[in-house]
Write an enzyme that holds these catalytic residues in place. Structure first.
Site, short mmCIF file in Angstrom:
data_model
loop_
_atom_site.label_atom_id
_atom_site.label_comp_id
_atom_site.label_asym_id
_atom_site.label_seq_id
_atom_site.Cartn_x
_atom_site.Cartn_y
_atom_site.Cartn_z
N GLU A 110 11.31 -7.65 1.69
CA GLU A 110 11.28 -8.60 1.14
C GLU A 110 8.95 -9.43 0.76
O GLU A 110 8.92 -8.10 1.37
CB GLU A 110 11.24 -9.92 1.66
N GLY B 21 1.02 -2.12 -0.05
CA GLY B 21 -0.01 -0.20 0.62
C GLY B 21 0.87 0.84 -0.22
O GLY B 21 2.14 1.22 -0.07
#
Length: 229
Positions: A115, A45
């Site tokens: 990651e 986001g």
């Protein structure tokens, strides 16, 4: 004339990107590389940019994470999350989206992400995600499962051309159930506008050649499909 005060709240778009891979319902999560919640898993986001609508921001985040444009996947609003303390840095109102994508592209970290990985949904729902993302994930998964009953959204998980068996498998994986192959075939092929035959066949799943279909123009089903049947 007094200048307008600095904004006291910000708007973000958070995206629950869902796919089917390896026979499992999966979600894309990132490992946060920065505070707050450094090292914790979270949903992708970002904050609204000055020239964007919130839908634009969600589409941008989806493309940055997966390479899929909105027309190549299904992107829908799930809800608005506005608890005052949901972000420890500042007041942030999040508009959450669910994106259904046909097969997971390679993951790529960036921004606050150290990651990224596609986790099975049931495993991700047990994780203590950053912010209120566990709640958002739960709401988005429930939205997707419910949406398959009333719409043709299941085709968003399929490649451009797919077999009835591949479509049925989408429902079985998302709903965590088994469906009668003959019954399912009769139901979906009788719904006008749901599927369009390509007049081509494939043997990619073994066995006899199976007819290939593409998604039709229908969006809402005239009668709901049910995981109980």
């Amino acid at each position: 004339m007094v200048d307008d005060p600095a904004p006291t709240s910000y708007v973000a778009a958070d995206i629950v990107i869902l796919t089917i891979s390896g026979g499992e319902f999966r979600v894309l999560l990132i490992e946060r590389g920065k505070a707050p919640f450094a090292g914790r898993l979270a949903l992708p986001g970002g904050f609204l940019e000055d020239d964007e609508t919130v839908d634009d921001a969600a589409a941008r985040e989806l493309f940055e994470e997966t390479g899929f444009a909105v027309g190549e996947s299904l992107l829908e609003r799930v809800g608005v999350y506005s608890e005052p303390d949901r972000d420890p840095r500042r007041r942030v109102v999040s508009v959450a989206y669910a994106a259904l994508v046909p097969g997971p592209p390679p993951t790529r970290a960036g921004g606050d992400a150290a990651e990224t990985a596609w986790l099975p949904v049931d495993e991700a729902l047990k994780e203590p995600l950053a912010f209120d993302h566990s709640r958002i994930l739960g709401d988005a998964v429930a939205h997707a499962r419910r949406h398959l009953e009333y719409t043709t959204a299941a085709t968003a998980f399929c490649p451009k051309e797919f077999t009835i068996a591949e479509l049925r498998r989408v429902y079985e994986i998302v709903w965590r159930t088994s469906l009668d192959p003959g019954n399912f075939h009769r139901k979906v092929t009788r719904i006008e506008g749901f599927l369009v035959p390509t007049e081509e066949t494939t043997t990619r799943n073994g066995g006899r050649p199976a007819a290939l279909y593409t998604a039709g123009p229908l969006k809402w089903l005239p009668l709901p499909l049910s995981p109980a049947h």
